[in-house]
Design a protein around this motif. Structure first.
Motif, PDB file in Angstrom:
ATOM      1  N   THR A 175     105.164  60.453-109.785  1.00  0.00           N
ATOM      2  CA  THR A 175     104.949  61.888-109.939  1.00  0.00           C
ATOM      3  C   THR A 175     104.219  62.191-111.247  1.00  0.00           C
ATOM      4  N   VAL A 176     103.249  63.089-111.193  1.00  0.00           N
ATOM      5  CA  VAL A 176     102.584  63.611-112.378  1.00  0.00           C
ATOM      6  C   VAL A 176     103.003  65.062-112.522  1.00  0.00           C
ATOM      7  N   PHE A 177     103.696  65.386-113.592  1.00  0.00           N
ATOM      8  CA  PHE A 177     104.182  66.747-113.792  1.00  0.00           C
ATOM      9  C   PHE A 177     103.002  67.702-113.953  1.00  0.00           C
ATOM     10  N   THR A 178     103.107  68.876-113.341  1.00  0.00           N
ATOM     11  CA  THR A 178     102.026  69.857-113.378  1.00  0.00           C
ATOM     12  C   THR A 178     102.062  70.656-114.675  1.00  0.00           C
ATOM     13  N   ARG A 179     100.986  71.399-114.897  1.00  0.00           N
ATOM     14  CA  ARG A 179     100.933  72.259-116.079  1.00  0.00           C
ATOM     15  C   ARG A 179     102.091  73.253-116.088  1.00  0.00           C
ATOM     16  N   ASP A 180     102.374  73.863-114.935  1.00  0.00           N
ATOM     17  CA  ASP A 180     103.460  74.846-114.881  1.00  0.00           C
ATOM     18  C   ASP A 180     104.815  74.192-115.133  1.00  0.00           C
ATOM     19  N   GLU A 181     105.019  72.992-114.594  1.00  0.00           N
ATOM     20  CA  GLU A 181     106.292  72.293-114.820  1.00  0.00           C
ATOM     21  C   GLU A 181     106.466  71.934-116.291  1.00  0.00           C
ATOM     22  N   LEU A 182     105.400  71.428-116.898  1.00  0.00           N
ATOM     23  CA  LEU A 182     105.472  71.073-118.310  1.00  0.00           C
ATOM     24  C   LEU A 182     105.650  72.308-119.186  1.00  0.00           C
TER      25      LEU A 182
ATOM     26  N   HIS B 197      96.713  64.412-116.347  1.00  0.00           N
ATOM     27  CA  HIS B 197      97.733  64.191-117.365  1.00  0.00           C
ATOM     28  C   HIS B 197      97.576  65.218-118.476  1.00  0.00           C
ATOM     29  N   MET B 198      98.687  65.861-118.836  1.00  0.00           N
ATOM     30  CA  MET B 198      98.698  66.822-119.937  1.00  0.00           C
ATOM     31  C   MET B 198      99.864  66.485-120.852  1.00  0.00           C
ATOM     32  N   PRO B 199      99.593  66.001-122.056  1.00  0.00           N
ATOM     33  CA  PRO B 199     100.680  65.725-122.992  1.00  0.00           C
ATOM     34  C   PRO B 199     101.456  67.000-123.300  1.00  0.00           C
ATOM     35  N   ILE B 200     102.776  66.918-123.273  1.00  0.00           N
ATOM     36  CA  ILE B 200     103.575  68.115-123.524  1.00  0.00           C
ATOM     37  C   ILE B 200     103.425  68.592-124.966  1.00  0.00           C
ATOM     38  N   ALA B 201     102.953  67.718-125.854  1.00  0.00           N
ATOM     39  CA  ALA B 201     102.725  68.130-127.239  1.00  0.00           C
ATOM     40  C   ALA B 201     101.635  69.186-127.357  1.00  0.00           C
ATOM     41  N   GLN B 202     100.816  69.360-126.304  1.00  0.00           N
ATOM     42  CA  GLN B 202      99.769  70.382-126.320  1.00  0.00           C
ATOM     43  C   GLN B 202     100.320  71.798-126.195  1.00  0.00           C
ATOM     44  N   PHE B 203     101.543  71.948-125.691  1.00  0.00           N
ATOM     45  CA  PHE B 203     102.061  73.267-125.351  1.00  0.00           C
ATOM     46  C   PHE B 203     102.619  73.975-126.588  1.00  0.00           C
ATOM     47  N   PRO B 204     102.625  75.318-126.567  1.00  0.00           N
ATOM     48  CA  PRO B 204     103.084  76.083-127.737  1.00  0.00           C
ATOM     49  C   PRO B 204     104.470  75.663-128.203  1.00  0.00           C
TER      50      PRO B 204
END
Length: 378
Positions: A180-187, A216-223
């Motif tokens: 599974t690759v977590f989506t932007r909304d999930e992350l 892939h979107m590293p969760i460190a990118q999120f606010p």
């Protein structure tokens, strides 16, 4: 560790850290089975990168203890890689730590950041070292289950799992073993919960370049996440040199210092000559990463299609090296070794007939495995 504490540690680890991966590989060797169990490629990575390691050994670079945080060339290459691919900036001198693979990085993070009694939320099924690492730190494992067929995170269940004792969330995307690759909304939702409850996140991103569907979107990118995230990755999966065991941690100086404090009493340092080679590998052109992804995607499609044609229920992965299938019976009778995914669960009832196949093998090996498996239903 004192004698009185050893029985306690043994009880914490009882039934957790298992050698099933090595056992399955040994079984494949002894029985002549096709080994789709342990997750390592059956061919080496780029020859020119191996040559860099060989040259470093012969030149005496890294044959003695390398610097504790890792050789500067590798730390600088990791920083350049993350800015190049993910737009994240890390100070190579204070925010990056080289480790003996991602496994040590996660162990050191748990030992550094988890106090006895702290709760750690992890998405199950999870790689078995997670459970052992949490136990060694004295933490309490709190599973949030990814369920077939989609293996998507249940955000309501995650919210309910958070208590006043929760210390951190252990995240793995792309996810082993489900793919599974977590989506932007999930992350984004996970990040919001971490910020709201002031939680740390340790994120295992070793399959960051092996995404076939989604991104892939590293969760460190999120606010709000850069300062509370410990990001882990490694060279083994991306460059097909799993035996080199070169991994790394990226985080704020305070978090890296904490992880380094634990890490220095685990391996201290490791893999000096290989660190120079991995520094070169991280700078490979985009064509290398695209070809790696495309080749593995073709191998995924080959194995998934073949398993489906045989009659197995296949859960098509979005990334990683692995595909989960519901086979109702173990495949070693047909001369193929796989890993039963029940070992990755606290509550394995839903996965009793699931196995994990590794498709990081050459197409002819996968084809032979499918031929043997077809005998089960033929």
């Amino acid at each position: 560790m004192g004698l009185m504490s050893r029985p306690l540690l043994n009880r914490r680890l009882e039934g957790l850290g298992t050698t099933i991966f090595a056992e399955m590989s040994a079984r494949a060797l002894v029985t002549g089975s096709v080994n789709l169990g342990q997750g390592f490629p059956d061919r080496d990575g780029p020859a020119k990168i191996a040559q860099v390691a060989a040259d470093a050994i012969l030149a005496g670079r890294g044959n003695q203890y390398p610097p504790g945080p890792g050789v500067p060339e590798l730390r600088q290459a990791i920083a350049a890689h993350d800015e190049r691919f993910w737009g994240l900036r890390y100070d190579p001198d204070t925010e990056i730590l080289v480790t003996a693979g991602a496994t040590e990085a996660i162990a050191a993070a748990m030992l550094a950041l988890v106090e006895p009694g702290d709760e750690v939320i992890a998405f199950e099924p999870y790689y078995d070292s997670y459970a052992a690492n949490i136990a060694m730190a004295g933490g309490v494992r709190v599973p949030v289950t990814l369920r077939p067929p989609g293996f998507r995170p249940d955000l309501a269940e995650l919210t309910k799992a958070i208590t006043g004792r929760t210390r951190l969330i252990l995240l793995n995307s792309p996810h082993n073993p489900t793919g599974t690759v977590f989506t932007r909304d999930e992350l984004a939702a996970i990040a919001a919960l971490a910020v709201e409850h002031d939680l740390l996140v340790v994120t295992d991103e070793v399959y960051e370049h092996l995404v076939f569907d989604g991104e892939h979107m590293p969760i460190a990118q999120f606010p709000g996440m850069r300062e509370r995230t410990v990001s882990v990755s490694s060279a083994g999966k991306t460059f097909s040199f799993t035996g080199w065991k070169i991994g790394w941690v990226k985080a704020t100086p305070e978090l890296v210092a904490a992880v380094k404090t634990a890490k220095q009493f685990l391996t201290f340092v490791s893999g000096g000559p290989f660190q120079y080679a991995v520094a070169e590998a991280l700078a490979l052109p985009g064509e290398y990463y695209a070809r790696l992804r495309d080749d593995l995607m073709a191998q995924r499609d080959l194995l998934c299609a073949g398993l489906s044609e045989i009659g197995f229920e296949v859960y098509r992965p979005q990334g990683t090296y692995f595909v989960t299938a519901d086979i109702k019976r173990l495949p070693d009778r047909a001369g193929v070794v796989a890993i039963p995914t029940a070992i990755f669960y606290d509550h394995p009832e839903a996965a009793r007939s699931h196995v994990r196949f590794a498709f990081c093998k050459q197409p002819e090996v996968l084809t032979e495995a499918l031929r043997r498996l077809s005998k089960l239903t033929g």
